[in-house]
Design an enzyme around this catalytic site. Structure first.
Site, mmCIF file in Angstrom:
data_model
loop_
_atom_site.group_PDB
_atom_site.id
_atom_site.type_symbol
_atom_site.label_atom_id
_atom_site.label_comp_id
_atom_site.label_asym_id
_atom_site.label_seq_id
_atom_site.Cartn_x
_atom_site.Cartn_y
_atom_site.Cartn_z
ATOM 1 N N MET A 261 0.970 -1.061 0.079
ATOM 2 C CA MET A 261 -0.117 -0.065 0.176
ATOM 3 C C MET A 261 0.951 1.367 0.175
ATOM 4 O O MET A 261 1.728 1.366 0.616
ATOM 5 C CB MET A 261 -0.752 0.003 1.264
ATOM 6 C CG MET A 261 -1.882 1.076 1.398
ATOM 7 S SD MET A 261 -3.112 1.307 0.030
ATOM 8 C CE MET A 261 -3.166 2.938 -0.252
ATOM 9 N N GLU A 262 0.478 2.332 -0.789
ATOM 10 C CA GLU A 262 1.348 3.103 -1.025
ATOM 11 C C GLU A 262 1.073 4.395 -0.164
ATOM 12 O O GLU A 262 1.354 5.484 -0.770
ATOM 13 C CB GLU A 262 0.861 3.764 -2.723
ATOM 14 C CG GLU A 262 -0.505 4.428 -2.729
ATOM 15 C CD GLU A 262 -1.475 3.348 -3.297
ATOM 16 O OE1 GLU A 262 -1.314 2.122 -3.169
ATOM 17 O OE2 GLU A 262 -2.707 3.916 -3.984
ATOM 18 N N GLU A 296 4.812 0.756 -5.778
ATOM 19 C CA GLU A 296 4.041 1.516 -4.857
ATOM 20 C C GLU A 296 4.800 2.757 -4.803
ATOM 21 O O GLU A 296 4.496 4.037 -4.357
ATOM 22 C CB GLU A 296 4.288 0.772 -3.423
ATOM 23 C CG GLU A 296 3.803 -0.549 -3.217
ATOM 24 C CD GLU A 296 2.169 -0.666 -3.596
ATOM 25 O OE1 GLU A 296 1.520 0.544 -3.499
ATOM 26 O OE2 GLU A 296 1.942 -1.665 -4.137
ATOM 27 N N GLU A 318 -4.432 3.323 -10.632
ATOM 28 C CA GLU A 318 -3.863 1.790 -10.757
ATOM 29 C C GLU A 318 -3.476 1.443 -12.109
ATOM 30 O O GLU A 318 -2.376 0.745 -12.342
ATOM 31 C CB GLU A 318 -4.863 0.754 -10.352
ATOM 32 C CG GLU A 318 -5.098 1.073 -8.725
ATOM 33 C CD GLU A 318 -4.015 0.913 -7.695
ATOM 34 O OE1 GLU A 318 -2.827 0.525 -8.290
ATOM 35 O OE2 GLU A 318 -4.027 1.292 -6.762
HETATM 36 N N1 TRP Z 1 -3.443 0.566 -3.726
HETATM 37 C C1 TRP Z 1 -2.787 -0.736 -3.453
HETATM 38 C C2 TRP Z 1 -1.866 -0.840 -4.514
HETATM 39 O O1 TRP Z 1 -2.296 -1.139 -5.815
HETATM 40 C C3 TRP Z 1 -3.612 -1.793 -3.304
HETATM 41 C C4 TRP Z 1 -4.692 -1.719 -2.205
HETATM 42 C C5 TRP Z 1 -5.908 -1.489 -2.351
HETATM 43 C C6 TRP Z 1 -4.695 -2.504 -1.126
HETATM 44 N N2 TRP Z 1 -6.922 -1.828 -1.211
HETATM 45 C C7 TRP Z 1 -5.950 -2.527 -0.371
HETATM 46 C C8 TRP Z 1 -3.660 -3.079 -0.442
HETATM 47 C C9 TRP Z 1 -6.054 -3.019 0.916
HETATM 48 C C10 TRP Z 1 -3.662 -3.706 0.812
HETATM 49 C C11 TRP Z 1 -5.336 -3.879 1.453
HETATM 50 O O2 TRP Z 1 -0.781 -0.842 -4.453
HETATM 51 ZN ZN ZN Z 2 -1.482 0.388 -7.043
#
Ligand code: TRP
Ligand code: ZN
Length: 859
Positions: A261-262, A296, A318
């Site tokens: 997660m970013e 990320e 994304e």
């Molecule tokens: N935004 C994150 C990515 O693409 C992924 C993500 C979305 C996420 N919802 C999440 C990660 C819930 C962990 C839990 O890198």
């Molecule tokens: Zn992402």
């Protein structure tokens, strides 16, 4: 924890209903007092009304409200199920400060969303809508604000390290100056140690880099750190994007629903995508770490500085960020190999999704639970759409459009329309029809026919394309889309007869004429898989053999071999025939061609997966039999092994990589080809070489390839025990042990193996990685999962029901194992329907799983 009340029909949210939030948030101050069962959160939020007086609606879930006030005047508020409304009448019409104190219970948070605990460590996951489980807030991505966060340690003394987004100020506060949506908030606290490094940006600013892990894991961070620094440099040179805080931190946690997660300045990662050592991680793991670290990091600009207006725009960040990480990995390794891997993945996940009940556009128009839309379509097809855009307008115009995007929209929450507009403005191109890629679901089918008229001095060749996109849920009729086809024309000796060009399909039916050709050409269409479509052409085996031997486009060369393999397999399935010698000779030729990259040869030699074959059969309106597919594929593997026996042994030796393990692409490619050779050899030598390699291996890539070969020929028992004895203390390695035993079990053993492993002392079903390794692996063994008894379906459904009570997000994702059910025969369909209905009828089933199972059933 289950809701005892009868299930309510979940409400759908629609893109067309978007309305802006009536307040601007100028600042957010948060103070945490950590305690496992009763964490206190105090918030101080500065609101500025944007217009006429309006109610203030704040989202909140599973919160205990202690107190609330506006400009220090206490309010008496009652929370409803999803938050609180402060009536307009109690609000001033000038800026005001909302303060509130809530109590939350991280130790009981098994959903891994909001603030939760993983092995005594506090961590957060807020995307998409987890921040509302931390405090009352307008939890929507178009509300962006600077944050200051103060964390008071857990009184037990177990949290010496306290982290949040932004820069540390020195007085215990974290200051994040960049306005951000709440889904990018993060907090981490625990007994952690940092591996430290630094990066100097191109404008000369020093950035501290820290990767935080549990004590003992410090030695496994070097590759992730290296990948991070390469990502930071690449984003500067390729997109002109520089990092914007004094510090960038990554934390590895064991319990995590997804990959990573970013969160701004504080990425949180599933530990499997950070930790690596030669002994414990495979080449594939290293490749994934590199790609996900990059992904990320790249979100810092594509996602964080410019974010999404609403969750329907998810592909804005994304799709673009996946496209960027794919470009990066191609630059770091091999573009040809990376493209083949990406397309294999796209077909396995996204085409599968598009062909079933869960098909949806890259930008969906409604959802019930947004967590269910983090899909292959949004991510991978979203990346393909950007790739097509770049192919159509060219790399320079693409870069120009991106520059305009960053200039124009920095600090904003944007839509796909904003994204498309910058390319229209930068190039003067009308992208109206192109934008259909975002709105129409389904994989376009393009059928090709051809005509040749020989004339003296040069003949004329005509290609005629007909495109059609199948109906998908809620979308019956589709308009023709813009389909860029990179195209070459080959002579029979493999020469290129024309310079490669991009044919742009825009009509339902369209022809292209090529004149003055010395001979009837063999077309090489959709090179590099320039469009994500299913292309059908009644080409001859001879044409395919020529392309497999000569096509200058590596993707299409691979593709020709793949089509040959599928045709052979499908023929074997239908008439019990044997693999033709010409095909085996062609595989042999590619395997032994030392001018080719070993990684490419490994991919070209790999047979299509069982699920790929099932999907191909279904595309041709045939009913796949998963057990027959398994048996036939194995028979072909044996035929290849028998045919190539004389060269396999030398190939196996030639691909040995001397010296200590390094993860770089060249060495990994050799190991991949060696592993392919070993798998084939194992069909001839009863596993003798695999046993020797297993015993001698000093790295996980070779150990696992030997283990897989042994499991594949049903000789894995001793290796299974030895592997356990060696690795039982290492969680990430044990995930591999669980997974391989199930995914490589013989069809008749898969369900019992899976069931036995769920009873193993090390089966920690609350850990998503371990759950996926065990149950997810059953779905990856199609012949076992689809055992005609239906036992696989029942076991899988039992566990989904059990997990749903704790972790809806992971349960809902895993329910996609059933998305292909309409492909199969009546017996299997009936048995799957019974299980789906059983899941759907479970009292208190989560909204996530209710939506997924409902959509799968309704098709
Ligand atoms: N935004 C994150 C990515 O693409 C992924 C993500 C979305 C996420 N919802 C999440 C990660 C819930 C962990 C839990 O890198
Ligand atoms: Zn992402």
């Amino acid at each position: 924890m289950r809701d005892a009340s009868p299930q309510q029909t979940p409400q759908a949210i629609h893109l067309r209903d978007y309305t802006p939030f009536p307040f601007h948030v100028a600042h957010v101050g948060l103070t945490f007092w950590l305690a496992p069962q009763a964490t206190r959160v105090r918030s101080e939020i500065r609101f500025e009304p944007k217009g006429p007086k309006s109610d203030l609606r704040l989202d909140g879930e599973a919160l205990k409200l202690v107190s609330a006030a506006i400009d220090d005047v206490p309010l008496d508020l009652a929370l409803d199920d999803t938050g609180v409304t402060v009536p307009a009448a109690s609000l001033p019409d000038r800026p005001f400060t909302w303060t509130a104190e809530v109590e939350i219970n991280p130790s009981e948070n098994t959903a891994l969303e909001g603030l939760y605990m993983s092995k005594g460590m506090y961590c957060t996951q807020c995307e998409a809508e987890g921040f509302r489980k931390i405090t009352l807030y307008p939890d929507r991505p178009d509300v962006m604000a600077p944050f200051d966060v103060t964390i008071h340690a857990d009184p037990s003394g177990s949290t010496p390290v306290l982290l949040s987004n932004g820069n540390p100020t020195g007085d215990g506060t974290w200051h994040d100056p960049w306005p951000k949506p709440a889904y990018l908030f993060a907090l981490v606290a625990g007994e952690l140690v940092a591996v430290e490094d630094s990066f100097t940006t191109r404008s000369g600013r020093d950035v501290a880099l820290k990767i935080w892990v549990r004590p003992g894991d410090e030695g496994k961070c070097a590759y992730a750190m290296d990948a991070l620094k390469r990502s930071m440099r690449w984003d500067e040179t390729e997109y002109g994007r520089e990092y914007d805080l004094d510090i960038f931190q990554i934390v590895a946690v064991d319990d995590f629903n997804m990959g990573a997660m970013e969160n701004k300045g504080l990425n949180i990662f599933n530990s499997k995508y950070v930790l690596a050592s030669p002994e414990t991680a495979t080449d594939r793991d290293y490749e994934l770490i590199e790609g996900i670290i990059a992904h990320e990091y790249f979100h810092n600009w594509t996602g964080n500085r410019i974010t999404c207006r609403d969750w329907f725009q998810l592909c804005l960040k994304e799709g673009l960020t996946v496209f960027r990480d794919q470009q990066f990995s191609g630059d770091m390794r091999s573009h040809a190999v990376k493209r083949i891997e990406d397309v294999l993945q796209l077909r396995a996940r996204q085409f599968r999704e598009d062909a079933g009940p869960l098909a949806h556009p890259v930008r969906p128009e409604s959802y019930i639970e947004i967590n269910n839309f983090y899909t292959a379509t949004v991510y991978e097809k979203g990346a393909e759409v950007i790739g097509m855009l770049r192919t159509l307008i060219g790399p320079e115009a693409y870069r120009k459009g991106c520059d305009l995007y960053f200039d124009r929209h920095d600090g904003q929450a944007c839509t796909i329309e904003d994204w498309i507009k910058v390319f229209e403005d930068a190039t003067g191109t009308d992208l109206n029809q192109f934008a259909l890629w975002y709105r129409q679901a389904g994989t376009p089918r393009v059928d090709v026919s051809e005509a040749w008229s020989a004339k003296e001095g040069g003949g004329t060749y005509t290609l005629t394309f007909r495109q059609e996109t199948p109906r998908t849920p809620g979308q019956a009729d589709k308009d023709p889309q813009v389909i860029p086809l990179r195209t070459g024309l080959l002579a029979r000796d493999g020469r290129e007869l024309i310079p490669e060009q991009v044919l742009e399909l825009t009509e339902r039916t369209q022809s292209f004429r090529f004149t003055d050709l010395p001979e009837r050409p063999i077309p090489s269409l959709n090179r590099g898989f320039s469009a994500p479509i299913v292309l059908t052409r009644a080409d001859s085996t001879e044409d395919r053999l020529i392309r497999f031997a000569h096509d200058s486009d590596p993707f299409n060369r691979f593709e020709a071999g793949r089509t040959l393999s599928k045709t052979v397999l499908i023929k074997m399935l239908t008439d019990g025939s044997e693999a033709p010698a010409a095909y085996l000779d062609a595989l042999h030729a590619v395997a032994t061609d030392d001018t080719l990259d070993p990684a490419f040869r490994a991919l070209a030699l790999a047979l299509p997966s069982e699920d790929d074959l099932a999907q191909t059969l279904a595309e041709g309106d045939q009913t796949p039999d998963p057990v027959a597919i398994h048996t036939t594929r194995r028979a072909l593997l044996r035929a290849v092994a028998a045919h190539m026996e004389p060269v396999l042994d030398p190939l196996y030796d030639a691909m040995a990589v001397p010296g200590p393990y390094t993860p770089e692409a060249q060495a990994a490619g050799k190991r991949a080809l060696r592993s392919t050779a070993l798998r084939l050899l194992s069909e001839r030598d009863g596993g003798a070489r695999a046993k020797a390699q297993f015993a001698a291996a000093d790295n996980m890539t070779e150990q696992l390839s030997a283990f897989s070969s042994l499991l594949g020929i049903g000789q894995g028992a001793a290796a299974t025990d030895a592997f356990y004895a060696q690795w039982s203390a290492d969680r990430l390695v044990m995930d591999k042990w669980f997974s391989l035993q199930v995914s490589l079990a013989a069809p008749e053993d898969a369900v019992t193996t899976c069931k036995r492993l769920t009873e193993h002392a090390d089966f920690d079903w609350k850990n998503p990685n371990r759950f996926r390794s065990t149950l997810g692996a059953l779905a990856m063994n199609p012949a076992g999962f689809h055992d005609p008894s239906g036992d696989g379906y029942t076991l899988f459904a039992d566990w989904l029901i059990r997990l749903d009570a704790l972790n809806p997000q992971t349960t809902a994702r895993m329910s996609t194992a059933f998305e292909t059910w309409r492909r199969y025969d009546e017996n299997r369909q009936t048995r799957i329907r019974i299980e789906l209905e059983r899941i759907a009828g479970t009292p208190g089933l989560s909204r996530d799983t209710t939506e997924m199972v409902g959509r799968i059933l309704r098709a």
